[in-house]
Design an enzyme around this catalytic site. Sequence first.
Site, short mmCIF file in Angstrom:
data_model
loop_
_atom_site.label_atom_id
_atom_site.label_comp_id
_atom_site.label_asym_id
_atom_site.label_seq_id
_atom_site.Cartn_x
_atom_site.Cartn_y
_atom_site.Cartn_z
CG ASN A 193 34.66 36.29 34.84
OD1 ASN A 193 33.51 36.67 35.05
ND2 ASN A 193 35.24 35.39 35.61
CG HIS A 288 35.84 37.16 41.74
ND1 HIS A 288 36.73 36.65 40.83
CD2 HIS A 288 34.73 36.38 41.67
CE1 HIS A 288 36.18 35.59 40.24
NE2 HIS A 288 34.98 35.40 40.73
#
Length: 330
Positions: A193, A288
């Site tokens: 990411n 996450h």
Amino acid sequence: MGNSSFVAIALLMSVVVLCNGGKTSSYVRKLIQNPVDMPLDSDAFAIPPGYNAPQQVHITQGDHVGQAMIISWVTVDEPGSNEVIYWSNSSLQNFTAEGEVFTYTYYNYTSGFIHHTNITNLQFNTTYFYVVGIGNTTRQFWFITPPEVGINVPYTFGIIDNYPNHDNVRWDTWGRFIERSAAYQPWIWTAGNHEIDFDPQIGETQPFKPFSNRYHTPYVASQSTEPYYYSIKRGPAHIIVLASYSAYGTSSLQYKWLTSELPKVDRTKTSWLIVLMHAPWYNSYYSHYMEGEPMRVVFESLFVKYKVDIVFAGHVHAYERSVSVNAQPH
Ligand SMILES: *[C@@H]1O[C@H](CO)[C@@H](O)[C@H](O)[C@H]1NC(C)=O
Ligand SMILES: *[C@@H]1O[C@H](CO)[C@@H](O)[C@H](O)[C@H]1NC(C)=O
Ligand SMILES: *[C@@H]1O[C@H](CO)[C@@H](O)[C@H](O)[C@H]1NC(C)=O
Ligand SMILES: *[C@@H]1O[C@H](CO)[C@@H](O)[C@H](O)[C@H]1NC(C)=O
Ligand SMILES: *[C@@H]1O[C@H](CO)[C@@H](O)[C@H](O)[C@H]1NC(C)=O
Ligand SMILES: *[C@@H]1O[C@H](CO)[C@@H](O)[C@H](O)[C@H]1NC(C)=O
């Protein structure tokens, strides 16, 4: 595992076999309240001396089986030469290969001259020396090619991670920092990411711009259409790199590619099927949590069908490992 934007695999295969899961260590990492980056003038980031000296030298496998290598480096004074001179330690003859040079801008940053040269027709299991920076300051490095793809050939892998996240000066310092490993050991790149670097607020609308200019992958050799998912074979392993931040739905190109790739795995040649991805499908840590779930839903049945041996993921800033998992209803 850390924020594994970049993964180079690394585990002695025989060690993997001994991994039985379970809690194996009482070690608990100390939480650092205010972590600080290493200063930009740290020795670890030193710029090599000499006019237009190649820096940030890194290599990655260039073809599907290990007989090509992409040699990459950055020059800052002028484009210089894209040529690589290379020779094996048993030959008296030098070879040359010519590559391409790339530059990009990101907000207020302009990159150096990023060179990528694919050297080909390499012999397996052989030491090669190579020289970059032809015409200006030259620097010499070496690497050893993998053994020919085949069952039961011992081979060692390792895992490493990174996250520059928009700050392109850090891409350069990191490139210089890892050179001591990445110029000699071929790293396998997976984008995370922090590599998306998509930020319309500062006018940056091309995803993965720094990553894709700096780190090339051999995706074409495995019929992939995007540099972020691809496969290579290396010694005893068939290694598939998946892209957590590219489309993966059943009508996506990544899905189509994976469904055509998995049947090609030949267990009589590659006894190990290893998958690398950024966001894990399973993690118990709060950070996450379940971000990998949508991809798991799409791909997991394929992993089960084709008996993937090991999955390496990063993203979650905590280390966990488990025995094989399959959350699907049977
Ligand atoms: C490197 O060269 C090999 C052999 O010609 C080829 O298969 C491969 O696709 C090339 N890789 C890249 C990234 O150009
Ligand atoms: C090959 O290149 C290296 C580095 O430039 C040089 O030292 C060596 O003498 C060359 N070998 C031959 C056989 O030309
Ligand atoms: C680029 O912009 C960032 C954020 O505003 C700033 O911290 C940095 O110093 C700037 N760099 C240059 C080379 O101007
Ligand atoms: C060449 O490399 C092989 C390993 O690939 C090594 O065993 C051998 O000693 C090397 N020979 C020389 C002359 O460096
Ligand atoms: C640097 O190398 C390039 C490519 O070989 C050459 O064209 C250029 O003249 C060199 N620059 C200097 C200052 O030697
Ligand atoms: C690789 O080469 C070394 C000698 O340089 C040899 O000992 C080893 O058995 C070779 N490995 C394979 C898998 O062929």
